[in-house]
Motif scaffolding. Structure first.
Motif, PDB file in Angstrom:
ATOM      1  N   TYR A 156      23.907 134.738  12.600  1.00  8.26           N
ATOM      2  CA  TYR A 156      23.528 133.720  11.619  1.00  8.26           C
ATOM      3  C   TYR A 156      23.998 132.365  12.123  1.00  8.26           C
ATOM      4  CZ  TYR A 156      23.338 131.629   6.853  1.00  8.26           C
ATOM      5  OH  TYR A 156      23.056 130.860   5.754  1.00  8.26           O
ATOM      6  N   TYR A 157      23.094 131.412  12.173  1.00  4.72           N
ATOM      7  CA  TYR A 157      23.380 130.077  12.721  1.00  4.72           C
ATOM      8  C   TYR A 157      24.544 129.418  11.984  1.00  4.72           C
ATOM      9  CZ  TYR A 157      22.214 125.470  14.721  1.00  4.72           C
ATOM     10  OH  TYR A 157      22.230 124.272  15.402  1.00  4.72           O
ATOM     11  N   ALA A 158      25.537 128.930  12.721  1.00  6.26           N
ATOM     12  CA  ALA A 158      26.787 128.457  12.127  1.00  6.26           C
ATOM     13  C   ALA A 158      26.939 126.946  12.238  1.00  6.26           C
ATOM     14  CB  ALA A 158      27.972 129.158  12.786  1.00  6.26           C
ATOM     15  N   SER A 159      25.880 126.206  11.925  1.00  3.89           N
ATOM     16  CA  SER A 159      25.945 124.750  11.987  1.00  3.89           C
ATOM     17  C   SER A 159      24.941 124.166  11.001  1.00  3.89           C
ATOM     18  CB  SER A 159      25.647 124.257  13.407  1.00  3.89           C
ATOM     19  OG  SER A 159      25.574 122.840  13.448  1.00  3.89           O
ATOM     20  N   GLN A 160      25.223 122.952  10.556  1.00  2.71           N
ATOM     21  CA  GLN A 160      24.271 122.216   9.726  1.00  2.71           C
ATOM     22  C   GLN A 160      23.476 121.211  10.552  1.00  2.71           C
ATOM     23  OE1 GLN A 160      23.712 122.943   6.427  1.00  2.71           O
ATOM     24  NE2 GLN A 160      25.113 124.623   6.894  1.00  2.71           N
ATOM     25  N   ASN A 161      23.731 121.184  11.860  1.00  2.00           N
ATOM     26  CA  ASN A 161      23.062 120.250  12.754  1.00  2.00           C
ATOM     27  C   ASN A 161      22.046 120.975  13.626  1.00  2.00           C
ATOM     28  OD1 ASN A 161      24.752 118.058  11.909  1.00  2.00           O
ATOM     29  ND2 ASN A 161      26.372 118.906  13.204  1.00  2.00           N
ATOM     30  N   SER A 162      21.052 120.230  14.107  1.00  2.00           N
ATOM     31  CA  SER A 162      20.082 120.803  15.031  1.00  2.00           C
ATOM     32  C   SER A 162      20.774 121.185  16.331  1.00  2.00           C
ATOM     33  CB  SER A 162      18.972 119.792  15.326  1.00  2.00           C
ATOM     34  OG  SER A 162      18.240 119.488  14.163  1.00  2.00           O
ATOM     35  N   ARG A 163      20.274 122.246  16.957  1.00  2.12           N
ATOM     36  CA  ARG A 163      20.839 122.631  18.245  1.00  2.12           C
ATOM     37  C   ARG A 163      20.433 121.607  19.316  1.00  2.12           C
ATOM     38  NH1 ARG A 163      16.330 126.386  18.492  1.00  2.12           N
ATOM     39  NH2 ARG A 163      15.194 126.171  20.463  1.00  2.12           N
ATOM     40  N   GLU A 164      21.087 121.661  20.442  1.00  2.00           N
ATOM     41  CA  GLU A 164      20.797 120.720  21.512  1.00  2.00           C
ATOM     42  C   GLU A 164      19.407 120.962  22.099  1.00  2.00           C
ATOM     43  OE1 GLU A 164      23.748 120.861  24.526  1.00  2.00           O
ATOM     44  OE2 GLU A 164      25.407 120.313  23.195  1.00  2.00           O
ATOM     45  N   LEU A 165      18.808 119.903  22.610  1.00  2.00           N
ATOM     46  CA  LEU A 165      17.564 120.055  23.351  1.00  2.00           C
ATOM     47  C   LEU A 165      17.825 120.858  24.615  1.00  2.00           C
ATOM     48  CD1 LEU A 165      16.182 116.407  23.144  1.00  2.00           C
ATOM     49  CD2 LEU A 165      15.020 118.409  22.244  1.00  2.00           C
ATOM     50  N   ARG A 166      16.934 121.773  24.938  1.00  2.00           N
ATOM     51  CA  ARG A 166      17.110 122.504  26.187  1.00  2.00           C
ATOM     52  C   ARG A 166      16.685 121.633  27.366  1.00  2.00           C
ATOM     53  NH1 ARG A 166      12.288 127.072  26.447  1.00  2.00           N
ATOM     54  NH2 ARG A 166      10.883 126.096  24.972  1.00  2.00           N
ATOM     55  N   GLY A 167      17.284 121.897  28.509  1.00  2.00           N
ATOM     56  CA  GLY A 167      17.059 121.061  29.678  1.00  2.00           C
ATOM     57  C   GLY A 167      15.626 121.012  30.130  1.00  2.00           C
ATOM     58  N   SER A 168      14.870 122.081  29.874  1.00  2.00           N
ATOM     59  CA  SER A 168      13.484 122.142  30.333  1.00  2.00           C
ATOM     60  C   SER A 168      12.500 121.505  29.363  1.00  2.00           C
ATOM     61  CB  SER A 168      13.076 123.604  30.571  1.00  2.00           C
ATOM     62  OG  SER A 168      13.167 124.341  29.366  1.00  2.00           O
ATOM     63  N   THR A 169      12.998 120.931  28.239  1.00  2.00           N
ATOM     64  CA  THR A 169      12.098 120.299  27.278  1.00  2.00           C
ATOM     65  C   THR A 169      11.291 119.204  27.971  1.00  2.00           C
ATOM     66  OG1 THR A 169      13.570 120.730  25.403  1.00  2.00           O
ATOM     67  CG2 THR A 169      11.975 118.951  25.144  1.00  2.00           C
ATOM     68  N   ASN A 170       9.999 119.242  27.770  1.00  2.00           N
ATOM     69  CA  ASN A 170       9.108 118.295  28.437  1.00  2.00           C
ATOM     70  C   ASN A 170       9.313 116.894  27.872  1.00  2.00           C
ATOM     71  OD1 ASN A 170       6.831 116.787  29.365  1.00  2.00           O
ATOM     72  ND2 ASN A 170       5.759 118.719  29.737  1.00  2.00           N
ATOM     73  N   LYS A 171       9.801 115.971  28.701  1.00  2.00           N
ATOM     74  CA  LYS A 171      10.099 114.614  28.241  1.00  2.00           C
ATOM     75  C   LYS A 171       8.841 113.792  27.958  1.00  2.00           C
ATOM     76  CE  LYS A 171      14.596 114.854  28.376  1.00  2.00           C
ATOM     77  NZ  LYS A 171      14.791 116.239  28.775  1.00  2.00           N
ATOM     78  N   PHE A 172       7.668 114.359  28.248  1.00  2.00           N
ATOM     79  CA  PHE A 172       6.431 113.664  27.918  1.00  2.00           C
ATOM     80  C   PHE A 172       6.278 113.523  26.412  1.00  2.00           C
ATOM     81  CE2 PHE A 172       1.869 113.779  26.888  1.00  2.00           C
ATOM     82  CZ  PHE A 172       1.443 112.653  27.565  1.00  2.00           C
ATOM     83  N   TYR A 173       6.861 114.452  25.656  1.00  2.00           N
ATOM     84  CA  TYR A 173       6.731 114.438  24.209  1.00  2.00           C
ATOM     85  C   TYR A 173       7.925 113.737  23.572  1.00  2.00           C
ATOM     86  CZ  TYR A 173       3.034 117.810  25.037  1.00  2.00           C
ATOM     87  OH  TYR A 173       1.890 118.429  25.469  1.00  2.00           O
ATOM     88  N   LYS A 174       7.736 113.299  22.299  1.00  2.00           N
ATOM     89  CA  LYS A 174       8.725 112.449  21.637  1.00  2.00           C
ATOM     90  C   LYS A 174       9.766 113.262  20.866  1.00  2.00           C
ATOM     91  CE  LYS A 174       5.461 108.607  21.169  1.00  2.00           C
ATOM     92  NZ  LYS A 174       4.781 107.695  20.209  1.00  2.00           N
ATOM     93  N   PHE A 175      10.448 114.166  21.533  1.00  2.00           N
ATOM     94  CA  PHE A 175      11.534 114.888  20.889  1.00  2.00           C
ATOM     95  C   PHE A 175      12.695 113.925  20.611  1.00  2.00           C
ATOM     96  CE2 PHE A 175       9.361 118.473  22.819  1.00  2.00           C
ATOM     97  CZ  PHE A 175       9.557 119.495  21.906  1.00  2.00           C
ATOM     98  N   THR A 176      13.341 114.087  19.469  1.00  2.00           N
ATOM     99  CA  THR A 176      14.599 113.405  19.217  1.00  2.00           C
ATOM    100  C   THR A 176      15.693 114.454  19.104  1.00  2.00           C
ATOM    101  OG1 THR A 176      14.741 113.439  16.783  1.00  2.00           O
ATOM    102  CG2 THR A 176      13.256 111.803  17.765  1.00  2.00           C
ATOM    103  N   LYS A 177      16.931 114.012  19.012  1.00  2.00           N
ATOM    104  CA  LYS A 177      18.055 114.948  18.966  1.00  2.00           C
ATOM    105  C   LYS A 177      18.077 115.767  17.674  1.00  2.00           C
ATOM    106  CE  LYS A 177      21.152 111.338  17.247  1.00  2.00           C
ATOM    107  NZ  LYS A 177      22.413 110.600  17.496  1.00  2.00           N
ATOM    108  N   ASN A 178      17.250 115.413  16.679  1.00  2.00           N
ATOM    109  CA  ASN A 178      17.202 116.163  15.421  1.00  2.00           C
ATOM    110  C   ASN A 178      15.944 117.005  15.286  1.00  2.00           C
ATOM    111  OD1 ASN A 178      19.670 115.211  14.344  1.00  2.00           O
ATOM    112  ND2 ASN A 178      18.695 113.312  13.683  1.00  2.00           N
ATOM    113  N   ASP A 179      15.224 117.233  16.374  1.00  2.00           N
ATOM    114  CA  ASP A 179      13.912 117.886  16.276  1.00  2.00           C
ATOM    115  C   ASP A 179      13.900 119.342  16.705  1.00  2.00           C
ATOM    116  OD1 ASP A 179      12.751 115.624  15.288  1.00  2.00           O
ATOM    117  OD2 ASP A 179      11.961 114.938  17.214  1.00  2.00           O
ATOM    118  N   THR A 180      15.042 119.949  16.939  1.00  2.00           N
ATOM    119  CA  THR A 180      15.053 121.320  17.448  1.00  2.00           C
ATOM    120  C   THR A 180      15.334 122.356  16.374  1.00  2.00           C
ATOM    121  OG1 THR A 180      17.342 120.898  18.094  1.00  2.00           O
ATOM    122  CG2 THR A 180      15.665 120.748  19.814  1.00  2.00           C
TER     123      THR A 180
END
Length: 332
Positions: free
Chosen positions: A172-196
């Protein structure tokens, strides 16, 4: 110098090493707030609303839910905050273990109940899990996340479900925050640190257009699919097939979402969500590959020939808004 200014200085320096200003700009996007539209076009209504409390397991159908940065919520029921892991605490999915799709969860207050054909149901008190357990690390798509172990009874239940595994665990996920972006996330798209989100593959919300599914069915030979093959949160009705390809934002009721990327599809779509049986001809994936390919060559480098179907979207209005079936959906 401000944090953002320091970040941009570092990004530009890095870009000089690994390939130019495009990289610096795409890294900068992670910290940019989008400009929200002021003009909207009505495109349809919300037909169905799904929450998947356990990654790769069955959905719960709701009439309304609350929007949070981690996904949909209804009390203790939250989207993709639980997952099954192996003896190395790496997540497992229905891609390799299709029997997971047959697990039917229910959540009443803090009690998670698991049902599956031919097995006795079990109850897990999530409040007790939080109170009695200490967070430990698990891995999803190469990213380490904090989780609580849901105990030996859940472990034994999922191990019996698989019939061959002896050490599956439910966590069971133990945080109230979004997890980190994975390194392979395509930077072409507009991911933010709260989008995972918590434990979804990419982002915390997914929308599918019923008309696009209907059009796909006219192209299939020997099988038919439903929106459930694509595991969406939101099913839109009233639009034309593939209208969604042109949208940048959607609004459901008063809740605004930015379209982060088209959803590129994998082998999971070829498994019947009702039976857990794989399609022998890997449909609808093979048909989708014939006409739903990503055209941008920069993106194709990372996604290959995975076809697009549906939208990966993230919340841009404030958390706490309510979404209900039959809400009007707008696009911009």
């Amino acid at each position: 110098m401000s944090f953002q200014g320091s970040y941009l200085t570092a990004a530009v320096a890095t870009a000089g090493v690994i390939g130019g200003a495009y990289c610096a700009y795409s890294m900068y996007q992670v910290y940019q707030k989008p400009q929200l539209p002021t003009v909207w076009n009505e495109v349809g209504t919300l037909k169905d609303l799904y929450v998947y409390p356990i990654k790769s397991c069955g959905p719960i159908i709701l009439s309304k839910a609350e929007c949070t940065i981690l996904g949909l919520k209804d009390g203790w029921l939250r989207d993709r905050v639980l997952m099954v892991v192996d003896d190395k605490n790496n997540f497992i999915t229905a891609r390799a273990h299709p029997e997971l799709l047959l697990v039917q969860p229910k959540v009443r207050s803090s009690i998670l109940t698991l049902n599956c054909n031919g097995m006795e149901s079990i109850d897990i008190n999530l409040a007790e899990v939080i109170a009695l357990q200490t967070p430990k690390p698990a891995t999803v798509w190469g990213v380490t996340v904090p989780v609580y172990d849901c105990g030996w009874e859940a472990s034994e239940w999922f191990s019996r479900l698989n019939k061959t595994a002896t050490s599956f665990r439910l966590v069971y996920y133990a945080s109230q925050n979004s997890r980190e972006l994975r390194g392979s996330t395509n930077k072409f798209y507009k991911f933010t640190k709260n989008d995972t989100g918590a434990l979804p593959d990419e982002v915390p919300f997914n929308l599918i257009n019923q008309a696009s599914v209907d059009d796909l069915n006219t192209r299939l030979d020997g099988c038919q699919v439903t929106p459930r093959n694509f595991r969406p949160n939101f099913v839109l009705t009233g639009a034309k097939p593939y209208d969604e390809d042109a949208w940048k934002f959607v609004k459901i009721g008063d809740n605004i979402f930015e379209i982060i990327k088209p959803c590129t599809r994998c082998i999971l779509t070829t498994i019947d969500p009702e039976t857990g049986v794989r399609n022998a001809k890997t449909e609808p994936l093979e048909t989708l590959k014939n006409y739903r390919q990503i055209e941008d060559p920069r993106v194709r480098i990372s996604v290959g020939n995975s076809p697009r179907m549906g939208l990966q979207i993230s919340l841009r209005s404030g958390p706490g808004g309510i979404i209900s079936v039959n809400d009007t959906i707008y696009a911009a």
